[in-house]
Design a protein around this motif. Structure first.
Motif, PDB file in Angstrom:
ATOM      1  N   LEU A  82      -7.259   5.009  -2.799  1.00 52.60           N
ATOM      2  CA  LEU A  82      -6.423   3.810  -2.929  1.00 52.60           C
ATOM      3  C   LEU A  82      -7.010   2.676  -2.094  1.00 52.60           C
TER       4      LEU A  82
ATOM      5  N   THR B  16       0.834  -1.202   0.000  1.00 53.37           N
ATOM      6  CA  THR B  16       0.000   0.000   0.000  1.00 53.37           C
ATOM      7  C   THR B  16       0.870   1.253   0.000  1.00 53.37           C
TER       8      THR B  16
ATOM      9  N   LEU C 275       1.059   4.248  -2.820  1.00 54.42           N
ATOM     10  CA  LEU C 275       0.797   5.640  -2.467  1.00 54.42           C
ATOM     11  C   LEU C 275       1.938   6.563  -2.869  1.00 54.42           C
TER      12      LEU C 275
ATOM     13  N   PRO D 120      -4.254   6.908  -7.301  1.00 50.38           N
ATOM     14  CA  PRO D 120      -5.145   7.397  -6.246  1.00 50.38           C
ATOM     15  C   PRO D 120      -4.429   7.627  -4.912  1.00 50.38           C
ATOM     16  N   ALA D 121      -4.872   8.641  -4.202  1.00 48.65           N
ATOM     17  CA  ALA D 121      -4.337   8.938  -2.869  1.00 48.65           C
ATOM     18  C   ALA D 121      -5.073   8.103  -1.824  1.00 48.65           C
ATOM     19  N   ALA D 122      -4.693   8.291  -0.573  1.00 53.31           N
ATOM     20  CA  ALA D 122      -5.067   7.397   0.536  1.00 53.31           C
ATOM     21  C   ALA D 122      -6.456   6.750   0.487  1.00 53.31           C
TER      22      ALA D 122
END
Lengths: 239, 239
Positions: B85, A72, A76, B80-82
Motif C-alpha cells: 500500500l 492510509t 488498509l 494491498p497490505a502495509a
C-alpha cells in the motif's frame, strides 16, 4: 451534511468516511481563513496580523499529516470499493493542495511583514488584492463543489483559471512600469511580483481541487483535459 | 532491477507492482532529460531546443494519468497490505511531483525562448545555471533513493534543500543589483528571477520525492519534520 451516498453494512466505515470528509472541510476552512486574513493584513499593511498568520501554518501541516494517516488506515482496513476509494484518493490529493495553499499564504504573509517594515508603497498592491480576493472565492467555490459533490460547479470554477492568468499578466505589466519609472522601487516591487505569483498558484491549487472533485463524482481523471472537451464530456454525462 | 521485497502468492500482483515502480522511473527519466535539456538550451540560448521542450510536456502528463490509473486499479483489485500500500501511495505522490517538475521545466523553456528572441543578456544566468544543475542532481538522487529504497540517501538529498535556498538568495541579490544599475534590463532580469524561482521549486519537488521514499521505506510520514529530528529518528531505526 446530508450525503446522497449508499450506506455500508458497517456503520463504523460510514463514520470513518464522513470523518475524513468533514476534516477536509475543516482544513479547507482553516486555509480559507488564513487566506482572508492575509488579504486583510495586506490591505492594512498589518505586520502583527501577518506575523500571526506566518506562524500558524503548522496547524494546516498537522491536519494534512493527520488526514493522510486516516486515509492510509482506511485503505488498509476497509479496502474500499470504487466510489469510496475515489473519495479517499480525492481527499488525499485535496489536502496536498490545501497544504500548498497554506505555504503560499505564508509567503505572502512574510512579504506583508517586510512591506510593513520598509514602509513600502501599497499602491502596487491594488490589482494584487483584487486578484487575491478572486482566488479566495475560487478556493471557497472549489471546496463547496467538493462538499456537495457537484462536478458542474467544479467545472465552472476551473473555467475561471484563465481569467486569473490574464489578471496576472496585467499586474506584471503594471509592476514592470513602476520599476522602470523608479529604480529605487525595484526591491519593493519585486516583492509585489512574488505576491502576485503566490496568488496565481493558489488559483492553480483551487483548480486542482476542482479536478479532484470531478474525479470523485465522475470517476474520470480530468487533469490535462482541455476545458472545452471537459464541458462536452460532462454535458454528455447529463443526457 | 533486483528487489529485496517479499513475494506474493499472486505473481501477477508482483508484476503489477513492479510495473508501476518501473513506470515511475521511466517518467522520472523523461523529466530528468527535459530538465537537462532546458539547462542546455539556457546555456546556449537555443530557441529551437527550448520550443521542443515546451511542446513535449504532454508526454509527462500522459504518464501521470496512466500511472495514477494503474495505482487506483491496484488499490481496487488487490487491496494491498502495509508495504505494498505504501508503495502505491508513494508512487501516486511522486508522479504528482514529477508532473509539477515538468511544469516548471516548461516555464523555463518559455523563458529561454523569450531570451533568444530578445537577444537578452545571458550573464544573468550564470548562477541560475549552477543552481539548475544542483537541483537536477538532487532530482536524480531522489529518484535513485526511491528506486533503491534507501531512506538514508533520501535524507541526504533532503538536507541539500536549505543550500538551494541560499543559492537563490544570492542570485536574487545579484539580479536586483542588475536591475538597479540598468532599468532597461528590468524586463529581462525579471525573467531570470522567474527562472530562478522555477529551479527552486524543482528542488522542493525533489525534496518531496525524498519524503515519499522515506515514507515508503520507514512507514513514517516525515513531512514537516525538522531535518535534525529526522536524522535522529532514522539513526535510532538503525540501531
Amino acid at each position: 451534511m446530508v450525503m446522497s451516498r449508499t450506506h455500508h453494512i458497517s456503520q463504523q466505515f460510514d463514520k470513518e468516511l464522513e470523518d475524513i470528509r468533514s476534516k477536509v472541510m475543516t482544513m479547507g476552512g482553516l486555509v480559507e481563513d488564513s487566506l482572508s486574513q492575509v488579504l486583510e493584513a495586506l490591505a492594512r499593511t498589518d505586520m502583527e496580523l501577518a506575523e500571526r498568520i506566518a506562524s500558524s501554518d503548522y496547524k494546516v501541516n498537522e491536519m494534512e499529516v493527520d488526514i493522510d494517516g486516516e486515509c492510509t488506515a482506511i485503505l488498509l482496513r476497509r479496502q474500499p470499493a470504487a466510489g469510496d476509494l475515489r473519495l479517499v484518493l480525492a481527499v488525499s490529493k485535496i489536502i496536498t493542495d490545501l497544504e500548498r495553499v497554506g505555504d503560499e499564504v505564508k509567503k505572502v504573509a512574510r512579504i506583508v511583514a517586510r512591506l510593513a517594515t520598509s514602509g513600502g508603497q501599497d499602491s502596487y498592491y491594488v490589482g494584487i488584492l483584487a486578484m487575491g480576493h478572486h482566488v479566495r472565492r475560487m478556493l471557497r467555490a472549489a471546496l463547496d463543489a467538493f462538499a456537495r459533490m457537484d462536478s458542474h460547479a467544479a467545472l465552472e470554477v476551473a473555467q475561471e483559471d484563465p481569467e486569473v492568468d490574464k489578471e496576472l499578466e496585467a499586474i506584471m505589466r503594471q509592476l514592470i512600469t513602476y520599476m522602470m519609472e523608479d529604480p529605487r522601487s525595484i526591491r519593493g516591487v519585486l516583492d509585489a511580483v512574488l505576491a502576485a505569483r503566490a496568488f496565481e498558484r493558489i488559483g492553480d491549487h483551487a483548480d486542482n481541487i476542482c479536478e479532484s472533485a470531478i474525479f470523485l463524482v465522475e470517476g474520470k481523471d480530468v487533469r490535462h483535459v482541455a476545458l472545452e472537451d471537459l464541458r462536452q464530456q460532462l454535458a454528455r454525462g447529463r443526457e
